[in-house]
Scaffold this active site. Structure first.
Site, PDB file in Angstrom:
ATOM      1  N   PHE A 113       0.900  -1.239   0.049  1.00 16.72           N
ATOM      2  CA  PHE A 113       0.066   0.165   0.194  1.00 16.72           C
ATOM      3  C   PHE A 113       0.788   1.253   0.036  1.00 16.72           C
ATOM      4  O   PHE A 113       2.055   1.195   0.801  1.00 16.72           O
ATOM      5  CB  PHE A 113      -0.800  -0.121   1.257  1.00 16.72           C
ATOM      6  N   ASP A 184       2.292  -6.093   7.664  1.00 21.15           N
ATOM      7  CA  ASP A 184       1.112  -5.302   7.790  1.00 21.15           C
ATOM      8  C   ASP A 184      -0.115  -6.170   7.777  1.00 21.15           C
ATOM      9  O   ASP A 184      -0.212  -6.957   6.480  1.00 21.15           O
ATOM     10  CB  ASP A 184       1.293  -4.220   6.765  1.00 21.15           C
ATOM     11  N   TYR A 209     -10.827  -0.816  11.007  1.00 22.87           N
ATOM     12  CA  TYR A 209     -11.989  -0.590  10.274  1.00 22.87           C
ATOM     13  C   TYR A 209     -12.337  -1.368   9.101  1.00 22.87           C
ATOM     14  O   TYR A 209     -13.360  -0.901   8.471  1.00 22.87           O
ATOM     15  CB  TYR A 209     -11.855   1.063  10.114  1.00 22.87           C
ATOM     16  N   LYS A 210     -11.389  -2.024   8.730  1.00 21.81           N
ATOM     17  CA  LYS A 210     -11.678  -2.966   7.747  1.00 21.81           C
ATOM     18  C   LYS A 210     -12.429  -4.067   8.074  1.00 21.81           C
ATOM     19  O   LYS A 210     -13.692  -4.164   8.303  1.00 21.81           O
ATOM     20  CB  LYS A 210     -10.452  -3.376   6.935  1.00 21.81           C
ATOM     21  N   ARG A 356     -12.575  -4.239  -7.060  1.00 27.74           N
ATOM     22  CA  ARG A 356     -12.384  -5.197  -6.126  1.00 27.74           C
ATOM     23  C   ARG A 356     -13.490  -5.421  -5.295  1.00 27.74           C
ATOM     24  O   ARG A 356     -14.381  -4.841  -5.140  1.00 27.74           O
ATOM     25  CB  ARG A 356     -11.300  -4.264  -4.966  1.00 27.74           C
TER      26      ARG A 356
END
Ligand SMILES: *Cc1c(COP(=O)(O)O)cnc(C)c1O
Length: 397
Positions: A113, A184, A209-210, A356
Site C-alpha cells: 500500500f 502489515d 476499520y476493515k 475489488r
C-alpha cells in the site's frame, strides 16, 4: 462451528444491498450505537474526567489489543491499539531499524500500500546515512533477501490483487539472513487465520476499520514479539508510552512491553465502537471464516468467469494463494464499479484498472454472491456502465 446466521444478525446493513466492501470499511455492528451512546452518557457525561479511572478508559487500548491478539495468533499482552495504521507502521519500522544499526536496507514489494512505502521512504530520508527502501515485485521478495537487509516490511495480503505472502516462510528466511520483519495485517486481521507467534513475526500492525468493523477512523493495532518488546525503542516516545505517565518525569522511560508503543490520549469513543465490534468475534473461529470465505469467493469467480469474458481475474486463481477478496481488471473498471454501486452492489475501484470485491463471512452469504454476480453480468452484457455519470471520479474511490 461458527454460526454465520447469528453473526449476520449482529450487523445493520441496508436492505437489499450486497456489501462487498468490508475490506475497505466494515459495516455497522448493531450494538455499536448503543455502546457509544452509553459511553457518552454514563461515562463521559456522568463521570467526566474521573472516567479515566472509574470507567477503565486508560486500559481500553490494551483491552482491545488482547481481544485482537486472539484473532492474529498473538499472546495476551503483546498487542496495543491507538493512532492510525500509518503511524503504527512508522513506529514498528523505526523500532526495527534501530535494532539493526549496522545494516542499511528495508525491503518491500511493489504491491504494498502506498502509505506503507511512503512511511518507509520518509523514515530512510530522516535516518540518512545510506538508509534506503528497496522495492521489488511481490514474487521477487524471497530472492531479494540477503544479509544487507535490516527489515523485511510486507503487507501479507495485497490490497489490489488479494495475493497472499507466505508469512512463516518469508519470516524464517529473513531471520536466516539476520533481518527483522514488520508485517502489515490490514487485509488479514479478521479475514484469514494469522499465526504471528507460530510464524515468529517480530512486529505486526493493522487497522480495525476493515474486516474488524470498528468504524471510520477506528484505532490501529501494533504487535511486538514479547522477546523483543524490552529492546524495541518507540520512535514516538509519547507520555502514555512512559513507564509512569503520571510521574510527569522530564526524562522518558519506556513502559514494559508493547505498552511503550502507545503515544498519547487514546480515542475513547472509537475504542467503545471497537469493543462492540469485537463482541461479534466472540465464538467465531478463524478457520470457519477461512472455509466460508473460500466457498464464497470461488462461487463468485466461477460465476463471473462464465458470464463476463471481458473481465480478467487479477487475483490468484488458487484460493490458498489469496486473502478474502477477489479482483478483476478492466480498462473501464471505475465506470463499471459505479454502475454496480448504483444497482446495490458495493465493491470498490483501485487505480489503475482494478474492481475489488471483499468477502466477509460474518455478514456475507451466497445470496449476496449471486446478487453481485447477476448484477455484474447484466452490467457487462448490456454495457450499462457506459455513461458519463459513471465515469466522473469522486474524491474517494
Ligand atoms: C488500509 C491500509 C492502510 C491505511 O492506513 P491508515 O493510516 O489507517 O489510513 C495502510 N496500509 C495498508 C496496507 C492498508 O491496507
Amino acid at each position: 462451528m461458527t454460526d454465520f446466521t447469528a453473526t449476520r444478525a449482529l450487523f445493520d446493513i441496508p436492505e437489499g444491498l450486497a456489501y462487498l466492501d468490508g475490506n475497505s470499511l466494515g459495516p455497522l455492528p448493531r450494538a455499536a450505537g448503543a455502546r457509544v451512546a452509553r459511553m457518552m452518557q454514563d461515562e463521559w457525561g456522568a463521570m467526566l474526567v474521573t472516567g479515566w479511572n472509574r470507567a477503565g478508559w486508560m486500559e481500553a487500548p490494551a483491552r482491545a489489543g488482547d481481544r485482537i491478539a486472539r484473532l492474529i495468533g498473538a499472546p495476551a499482552g503483546s498487542v496495543t491499539t491507538g493512532d492510525t495504521l500509518s503511524i503504527k507502521l512508522w513506529q514498528a519500522l523505526a523500532a526495527a531499524v534501530r535494532m539493526r544499526p549496522e545494516r542499511r536496507v528495508i525491503l518491500s514489494d511493489s504491491g504494498n500500500f502506498p502509505s506503507d512505502l511512503y512511511m518507509a521512504r520518509g523514515l530512510c530520508e530522516l535516518l540518512g546515512e545510506g538508509w534506503r527502501l528497496r522495492v521489488v515485485a511481490p514474487e521477487e521478495v524471497a530472492g531479494a533477501i540477503d544479509d544487507s537487509l535490516a527489515v523485511l516490511m510486507l503487507t501479507e495480503v495485497d490490497y489490489r490483487t488479494g495475493r497472499l505472502h507466505d508469512m512463516a516462510a518469508l519470516t524464517a528466511q529473513a531471520h536466516g539472513a539476520g533481518a527483522l520483519t514488520v508485517w502489515d495485517l490490514a487485509h488479514s486481521a479478521g479475514a484469514i487465520p494469522v499465526d504471528l507467534a507460530g510464524a515468529g513475526a517480530d512486529f505486526a500492525v493493522g487497522c480495525t476499520y476493515k474486516y474488524l468493523n470498528s468504524g471510520p477512523g477506528g484505532p490501529a493495532f501494533i504487535y511486538v514479539a514479547p522477546h523483543l518488546a524490552g529492546d524495541a525503542l518507540p520512535a514516538l516516545p509519547g507520555w502514555l508510552g512512559h513507564a509512569a505517565p503520571f510521574a510527569f518525569d522530564a526524562e522518558y522511560r519506556p513502559a514494559e512491553g508493547v505498552a511503550r508503543m502507545r503515544v498519547g490520549t487514546p480515542p475513547i469513543l472509537q475504542l467503545a465502537a471497537l469493543e462492540a465490534a469485537l463482541d461479534v468475534w466472540e465464538g467465531v473461529e478463524m478457520a470457519d471464516i477461512r472455509a466460508r470465505s473460500i466457498e464464497l469467493s470461488e462461487a463468485f469467480i466461477a460465476g463471473v468467469a462464465a458470464r463476463c469474458p471481458d473481465l480478467r481475474l487479477a487475483s490468484p486463481r488458487d484460493p490458498a494463494a489469496r486473502g478474502s477478496q477477489v479482483s478483476f481488471r478492466h480498462p473501464e473498471g471505475y465506470a463499471i464499479m459505479q454502475a454496480l454501486i448504483a444497482r446495490g452492489v458495493i465493491g470498490d475501484f483501485r487505480a489503475p484498472d482494478i474492481l475489488r470485491f471483499g468477502f466477509a463471512p460474518l455478514y456475507i452469504g451466497m445470496e449476496e454472491v449471486a446478487q453481485a454476480g447477476d448484477t455484474l453480468a447484466e452490467v457487462m452484457a448490456k454495457g450499462l456502465w457506459d455513461r458519463a455519470e459513471y465515469r466522473a471520479r469522486a474524491a474517494v474511490t
